[in-house]
Write a protein that holds these residues in place. Structure first.
Motif, PDB file in Angstrom:
ATOM      1  N   MET A 253      41.737 -13.192  -3.946  1.00  0.00           N
ATOM      2  CA  MET A 253      42.064 -12.525  -5.186  1.00  0.00           C
ATOM      3  C   MET A 253      41.968 -11.016  -5.063  1.00  0.00           C
ATOM      4  N   LYS A 254      42.007 -10.488  -3.882  1.00  0.00           N
ATOM      5  CA  LYS A 254      41.807  -9.062  -3.714  1.00  0.00           C
ATOM      6  C   LYS A 254      43.070  -8.262  -3.983  1.00  0.00           C
ATOM      7  N   ASP A 255      44.224  -8.873  -3.879  1.00  0.00           N
ATOM      8  CA  ASP A 255      45.477  -8.135  -4.014  1.00  0.00           C
ATOM      9  C   ASP A 255      46.188  -8.591  -5.270  1.00  0.00           C
ATOM     10  N   GLY A 256      46.108  -7.771  -6.340  1.00  0.00           N
ATOM     11  CA  GLY A 256      46.706  -8.144  -7.600  1.00  0.00           C
ATOM     12  C   GLY A 256      48.213  -8.153  -7.571  1.00  0.00           C
ATOM     13  N   ILE A 257      48.814  -7.492  -6.561  1.00  0.00           N
ATOM     14  CA  ILE A 257      50.266  -7.514  -6.448  1.00  0.00           C
ATOM     15  C   ILE A 257      50.708  -8.798  -5.761  1.00  0.00           C
ATOM     16  N   ARG A 258      49.981  -9.201  -4.753  1.00  0.00           N
ATOM     17  CA  ARG A 258      50.379 -10.361  -3.966  1.00  0.00           C
ATOM     18  C   ARG A 258      50.096 -11.665  -4.698  1.00  0.00           C
ATOM     19  N   ARG A 259      49.039 -11.673  -5.504  1.00  0.00           N
ATOM     20  CA  ARG A 259      48.645 -12.909  -6.152  1.00  0.00           C
ATOM     21  C   ARG A 259      48.565 -12.700  -7.655  1.00  0.00           C
ATOM     22  N   VAL A 260      48.844 -13.739  -8.379  1.00  0.00           N
ATOM     23  CA  VAL A 260      48.776 -13.708  -9.835  1.00  0.00           C
ATOM     24  C   VAL A 260      47.734 -14.711 -10.287  1.00  0.00           C
ATOM     25  N   ILE A 261      46.762 -14.262 -11.051  1.00  0.00           N
ATOM     26  CA  ILE A 261      45.723 -15.134 -11.560  1.00  0.00           C
ATOM     27  C   ILE A 261      46.001 -15.356 -13.031  1.00  0.00           C
ATOM     28  N   PHE A 262      46.061 -16.610 -13.444  1.00  0.00           N
ATOM     29  CA  PHE A 262      46.322 -16.834 -14.850  1.00  0.00           C
ATOM     30  C   PHE A 262      45.544 -18.013 -15.356  1.00  0.00           C
TER      31      PHE A 262
ATOM     32  N   VAL B 171      63.150 -13.321 -12.378  1.00  0.00           N
ATOM     33  CA  VAL B 171      62.953 -13.321 -10.933  1.00  0.00           C
ATOM     34  C   VAL B 171      62.620 -14.723 -10.445  1.00  0.00           C
ATOM     35  N   GLN B 172      61.694 -15.378 -11.141  1.00  0.00           N
ATOM     36  CA  GLN B 172      61.291 -16.732 -10.767  1.00  0.00           C
ATOM     37  C   GLN B 172      60.508 -17.356 -11.912  1.00  0.00           C
ATOM     38  N   GLY B 173      60.286 -18.676 -11.800  1.00  0.00           N
ATOM     39  CA  GLY B 173      59.474 -19.392 -12.772  1.00  0.00           C
ATOM     40  C   GLY B 173      58.819 -20.590 -12.108  1.00  0.00           C
ATOM     41  N   TRP B 174      57.546 -20.869 -12.493  1.00  0.00           N
ATOM     42  CA  TRP B 174      56.836 -22.007 -11.917  1.00  0.00           C
ATOM     43  C   TRP B 174      55.617 -22.338 -12.776  1.00  0.00           C
ATOM     44  N   GLY B 175      54.959 -23.486 -12.485  1.00  0.00           N
ATOM     45  CA  GLY B 175      53.722 -23.855 -13.161  1.00  0.00           C
ATOM     46  C   GLY B 175      53.822 -25.188 -13.876  1.00  0.00           C
ATOM     47  N   ASP B 176      52.727 -25.951 -13.822  1.00  0.00           N
ATOM     48  CA  ASP B 176      52.637 -27.262 -14.449  1.00  0.00           C
ATOM     49  C   ASP B 176      51.489 -27.256 -15.443  1.00  0.00           C
ATOM     50  N   PRO B 177      51.762 -27.309 -16.753  1.00  0.00           N
ATOM     51  CA  PRO B 177      50.687 -27.212 -17.749  1.00  0.00           C
ATOM     52  C   PRO B 177      49.787 -28.434 -17.811  1.00  0.00           C
ATOM     53  N   ALA B 178      50.190 -29.546 -17.203  1.00  0.00           N
ATOM     54  CA  ALA B 178      49.423 -30.782 -17.339  1.00  0.00           C
ATOM     55  C   ALA B 178      48.267 -30.898 -16.357  1.00  0.00           C
TER      56      ALA B 178
ATOM     57  N   THR C 145      49.661 -17.894  -5.188  1.00  0.00           N
ATOM     58  CA  THR C 145      50.417 -16.830  -4.555  1.00  0.00           C
ATOM     59  C   THR C 145      51.515 -16.401  -5.509  1.00  0.00           C
ATOM     60  N   ARG C 146      52.165 -15.315  -5.193  1.00  0.00           N
ATOM     61  CA  ARG C 146      53.219 -14.798  -6.063  1.00  0.00           C
ATOM     62  C   ARG C 146      54.348 -15.803  -6.274  1.00  0.00           C
ATOM     63  N   SER C 147      54.576 -16.646  -5.276  1.00  0.00           N
ATOM     64  CA  SER C 147      55.658 -17.617  -5.372  1.00  0.00           C
ATOM     65  C   SER C 147      55.230 -18.936  -5.987  1.00  0.00           C
ATOM     66  N   GLY C 148      53.948 -19.044  -6.399  1.00  0.00           N
ATOM     67  CA  GLY C 148      53.502 -20.230  -7.116  1.00  0.00           C
ATOM     68  C   GLY C 148      52.748 -21.253  -6.313  1.00  0.00           C
ATOM     69  N   ASP C 149      52.393 -20.952  -5.065  1.00  0.00           N
ATOM     70  CA  ASP C 149      51.592 -21.879  -4.264  1.00  0.00           C
ATOM     71  C   ASP C 149      50.132 -21.799  -4.690  1.00  0.00           C
ATOM     72  N   LEU C 150      49.529 -22.938  -4.937  1.00  0.00           N
ATOM     73  CA  LEU C 150      48.137 -22.984  -5.380  1.00  0.00           C
ATOM     74  C   LEU C 150      47.197 -22.553  -4.267  1.00  0.00           C
TER      75      LEU C 150
END
Length: 245
Positions: A1-10, A112-119, A127-132
């Motif tokens: 989690m050190k790179d806020g550009i490379r990774r997105v925490i939500f 640009v992109q979209g991803w994520g599973d709310p369930a 990662t930025r591309s949505g890999d857990l």
């Protein structure tokens, strides 16, 4: 989690931090207006129409990264069957389709992109591309405000960029701010209101509150939090109608 550009925490359903619209220009670009107060104006063309008949439900969070890309989370299940008629079984219309939980837009409003599973996701790092990368807690499991592993309805996340510590507003079922190591997700510590231990059995008469009443000694709904340049963490206690730092 050190790179806020490379990774997105939500946080589902809630992302850290709302922000102003970076795509608006001219009088609504946030520049100080008369009296030195920033002013904003709605840009009705931002974002642009998404592909695949995607539409959003209730927006739960907005975040702008270092590239001025705008990340948005929403709640797909807040959309009605009529709004998502194309995915009903059988379909009841030609439009529309719920967008993925997380969407990224460029400064011009293009998807640009979209991803994520709310369930299946709780407090997670991707990662930025949505890999857990890592998950903290387990979906729909809670063991109270003193538990070091599980969370109870977390509603906000802030990552300290210096210490790489993850601060979680754990407040829909619990009454605390809990901190984890940002590299491996290990539990570090937690605190309740006034820096005291949380007490899940605490009761307070919110209905009978008057201006002269003593404030509650425990958090009610720890709804969000954020760190600041003064080295404090500011915590929003939604039901308590207060912010503590």
């Amino acid at each position: 989690m050190k790179d806020g550009i490379r990774r997105v925490i939500f946080l589902l359903p809630i992302l850290l931090s709302a922000c102003s619209n970076p795509g608006a220009g001219g009088p609504g670009d946030g520049a100080p207006g008369e009296g030195g107060v920033p002013t904003f104006a709605v840009d009705p063309g931002w974002p642009r129409e998404m592909p695949n008949l995607w539409i959003m439900g209730s927006i739960t969070g907005v975040f702008v990264d270092a590239r001025d890309h705008v990340w948005v989370t929403h709640i797909p299940e807040s959309l009605t069957p009529e709004e998502t008629s194309a995915v009903q079984d059988p379909p009841i219309g030609a439009c529309c389709v719920p967008a993925p939980v997380v969407t990224e837009f460029d400064p011009e409003g293009n998807l640009v992109q979209g991803w994520g599973d709310p369930a299946t996701q709780d407090v997670s790092e991707f990662t930025r591309s949505g890999d857990l990368v890592m998950t903290i807690g387990r979906y729909d499991e809670n063991a109270g405000s003193d538990d070091p592993e599980l969370l109870g309805g977390p509603a906000g996340v802030w990552v300290d960029p210096e210490d790489n510590e993850v601060f979680v507003a754990d407040g829909y079922q619990n009454r605390r701010v809990v901190v984890f190591d940002g590299e491996i997700g290990a539990y570090l510590r937690h605190r309740g209101a006034y820096g005291e231990p949380p007490d899940d059995a605490y009761e307070y008469d919110y209905v009978g509150w008057t201006p002269g009443s003593a404030p509650p000694r425990q958090f009610s709904t720890v709804h969000d939090l954020i760190g600041s340049n003064d080295s404090l963490i500011y915590v929003a206690d939604r039901r308590g109608n207060r912010i503590q730092g």
